[in-house]
Design a protein around this motif. Structure first.
Motif, PDB file in Angstrom:
ATOM      1  N   UNK A  79       0.839  -1.200   0.000  1.00 31.19           N
ATOM      2  CA  UNK A  79       0.000   0.000   0.000  1.00 31.19           C
ATOM      3  C   UNK A  79       0.869   1.242   0.000  1.00 31.19           C
ATOM      4  N   UNK A  80       0.262   2.367  -0.368  1.00 29.35           N
ATOM      5  CA  UNK A  80       0.898   3.684  -0.303  1.00 29.35           C
ATOM      6  C   UNK A  80      -0.166   4.676   0.138  1.00 29.35           C
ATOM      7  N   UNK A  81       0.017   5.955  -0.179  1.00 26.85           N
ATOM      8  CA  UNK A  81      -1.031   6.942   0.102  1.00 26.85           C
ATOM      9  C   UNK A  81      -1.351   7.739  -1.162  1.00 26.85           C
ATOM     10  N   UNK A  82      -1.144   7.088  -2.311  1.00 25.34           N
ATOM     11  CA  UNK A  82      -1.325   7.768  -3.602  1.00 25.34           C
ATOM     12  C   UNK A  82      -2.143   6.889  -4.543  1.00 25.34           C
ATOM     13  N   UNK A  83      -3.303   6.421  -4.053  1.00 31.42           N
ATOM     14  CA  UNK A  83      -4.222   5.597  -4.837  1.00 31.42           C
ATOM     15  C   UNK A  83      -3.624   4.245  -5.248  1.00 31.42           C
ATOM     16  N   UNK A 188     -12.601  10.186  -3.985  1.00 29.74           N
ATOM     17  CA  UNK A 188     -13.144  10.228  -2.625  1.00 29.74           C
ATOM     18  C   UNK A 188     -12.760   8.974  -1.844  1.00 29.74           C
ATOM     19  N   UNK A 189     -12.998   7.802  -2.412  1.00 26.78           N
ATOM     20  CA  UNK A 189     -12.672   6.559  -1.695  1.00 26.78           C
ATOM     21  C   UNK A 189     -11.197   6.220  -1.813  1.00 26.78           C
ATOM     22  N   UNK A 190     -10.521   6.797  -2.821  1.00 25.44           N
ATOM     23  CA  UNK A 190      -9.114   6.540  -3.126  1.00 25.44           C
ATOM     24  C   UNK A 190      -8.886   5.115  -3.639  1.00 25.44           C
ATOM     25  N   UNK A 191      -9.964   4.383  -3.805  1.00 26.41           N
ATOM     26  CA  UNK A 191      -9.865   3.023  -4.336  1.00 26.41           C
ATOM     27  C   UNK A 191     -10.406   2.944  -5.750  1.00 26.41           C
ATOM     28  N   UNK A 192     -10.501   1.744  -6.263  1.00 27.05           N
ATOM     29  CA  UNK A 192     -11.009   1.556  -7.616  1.00 27.05           C
ATOM     30  C   UNK A 192     -12.482   1.934  -7.703  1.00 27.05           C
ATOM     31  N   UNK A 193     -12.874   2.416  -8.866  1.00 30.21           N
ATOM     32  CA  UNK A 193     -14.287   2.664  -9.127  1.00 30.21           C
ATOM     33  C   UNK A 193     -15.028   1.326  -9.198  1.00 30.21           C
ATOM     34  N   UNK A 194     -16.347   1.329  -9.081  1.00 28.89           N
ATOM     35  CA  UNK A 194     -17.111   0.081  -9.180  1.00 28.89           C
ATOM     36  C   UNK A 194     -16.870  -0.628 -10.512  1.00 28.89           C
ATOM     37  N   UNK A 195     -17.042  -1.934 -10.496  1.00 28.03           N
ATOM     38  CA  UNK A 195     -16.717  -2.745 -11.670  1.00 28.03           C
ATOM     39  C   UNK A 195     -17.461  -2.277 -12.924  1.00 28.03           C
ATOM     40  N   UNK A 223       1.931   2.818 -15.448  1.00 29.08           N
ATOM     41  CA  UNK A 223       1.441   1.588 -16.082  1.00 29.08           C
ATOM     42  C   UNK A 223       1.365   0.443 -15.082  1.00 29.08           C
ATOM     43  N   UNK A 224       2.140   0.515 -14.008  1.00 20.54           N
ATOM     44  CA  UNK A 224       2.083  -0.537 -12.996  1.00 20.54           C
ATOM     45  C   UNK A 224       0.677  -0.608 -12.395  1.00 20.54           C
ATOM     46  N   UNK A 225       0.116   0.548 -12.097  1.00 24.57           N
ATOM     47  CA  UNK A 225      -1.229   0.564 -11.531  1.00 24.57           C
ATOM     48  C   UNK A 225      -2.247   0.006 -12.519  1.00 24.57           C
ATOM     49  N   UNK A 226      -2.182   0.457 -13.759  1.00 17.02           N
ATOM     50  CA  UNK A 226      -3.131  -0.030 -14.762  1.00 17.02           C
ATOM     51  C   UNK A 226      -2.949  -1.522 -14.998  1.00 17.02           C
ATOM     52  N   UNK A 227      -1.696  -1.979 -14.978  1.00 18.29           N
ATOM     53  CA  UNK A 227      -1.440  -3.407 -15.141  1.00 18.29           C
ATOM     54  C   UNK A 227      -2.126  -4.203 -14.027  1.00 18.29           C
ATOM     55  N   UNK A 228      -1.980  -3.754 -12.786  1.00 16.15           N
ATOM     56  CA  UNK A 228      -2.589  -4.462 -11.662  1.00 16.15           C
ATOM     57  C   UNK A 228      -4.109  -4.450 -11.782  1.00 16.15           C
ATOM     58  N   UNK A 229      -4.679  -3.317 -12.158  1.00 15.33           N
ATOM     59  CA  UNK A 229      -6.132  -3.228 -12.291  1.00 15.33           C
ATOM     60  C   UNK A 229      -6.629  -4.194 -13.367  1.00 15.33           C
ATOM     61  N   UNK A 230      -5.989  -4.194 -14.523  1.00 11.51           N
ATOM     62  CA  UNK A 230      -6.428  -5.094 -15.596  1.00 11.51           C
ATOM     63  C   UNK A 230      -6.252  -6.550 -15.195  1.00 11.51           C
TER      64      UNK A 230
END
Length: 258
Positions: A79-83, A188-195, A223-230
């Motif tokens: 975890x971090x503090x930047x989404x 607001x939630x700092x997490x992923x948007x709903x599916x 791209x690391x974040x997008x990679x993890x999300x996908x």
């Protein structure tokens, strides 16, 4: 696959997983951290040889994880503090050095998701050193300059620029679509948007599970974040161009402006 987990999921497993905080050391010590977390600041797992954003090197990675008591078969939550963008870079680095992707997890909503409802601590975490063993992954998402160049003419491949729109307009790979990585997170939630929202955003950009996806940014962080999300969403053919635009331009790759 690397997945995204909730604070509830982590709370139920806190004693069974290794938690990694990639914020700056002063934040870990002064603001507080999750119970049992170890500190691995972002600047410690980047290359020190001038290649901004590149992998730190096998020896450096081994020493880093061994020093905080992480073993190659541990379940790891970062975890971090930047989404989650810096934590995702840590997880992708672990993946590229052979850590089982099924044991790599990103905390949804970053530090704040935990801090809103649960206690943190400023106490140091006791760790016992390990010998972290790097292995060659059976498959790697890494692609090089030549592979990306060839993919530009492949109708089955979508090249995705994860930088912000202004950067994209200044210059991007030919045919690339723009998907700012922050479009996938809720401020607001700092997490992923709903599916359903994620699916709609990705569909609008032409990013579908049945297409090959090649990701790039500037220095492989976003791209690391997008990679993890996908990966979390079940996309199974996602390529990671670590050199990104920094290498692409240095090698005189074609760039177009909007």
């Amino acid at each position: 696959m690397v997945d995204v987990v909730s604070s509830d999921w982590l709370a139920d497993r806190l004693g069974d997983v290794r938690v990694v905080d990639v914020r700056d050391g002063w934040e870990f010590d002064g603001i507080g951290h999750l119970p049992g977390a170890v500190s691995i600041p972002f600047d410690r797992f980047r290359s020190a040889d001038g290649d901004v954003g590149m992998l730190p090197g096998r020896d450096a990675w081994t020493d880093l994880l061994s020093g905080v008591g992480i073993a190659a078969d541990d379940d790891v939550v970062a975890y971090d503090d930047t989404h989650g963008v810096f934590a995702a870079r840590f997880l992708v680095t672990a993946l590229l050095y052979g850590h089982d992707p099924e044991k790599l997890h990103l905390l949804d909503g970053d530090f704040s998701a935990w801090n809103r409802e649960r206690e943190t601590t400023t106490e140091a975490t006791d760790v016992s050193g390990t010998v972290y063993e790097i292995t060659e992954p059976a498959e790697t998402p890494l692609v090089d300059f030549e592979a990306v160049e060839a993919a530009l003419d492949d109708p089955e491949t979508v090249i995705v620029d994860t930088r912000d729109p202004a950067e994209y307009e200044e210059g991007h790979l030919p045919g690339a679509v723009n998907l700012d990585w922050r479009e996938l997170v809720d401020d607001e939630t700092r997490g992923l948007k709903p599916r359903d929202e994620l699916d709609s955003i990705l569909d609008a950009a032409g990013i579908a599970p049945d297409r090959r996806v090649v990701l790039y940014c500037n220095t492989a962080r976003r791209i690391s974040h997008t990679y993890v999300v996908l990966s979390h969403l079940g996309y199974d053919d996602v390529a990671f161009y670590e050199g990104s635009l920094t290498e692409w331009e240095a090698r005189d790759g074609a760039v177009v402006e909007d």
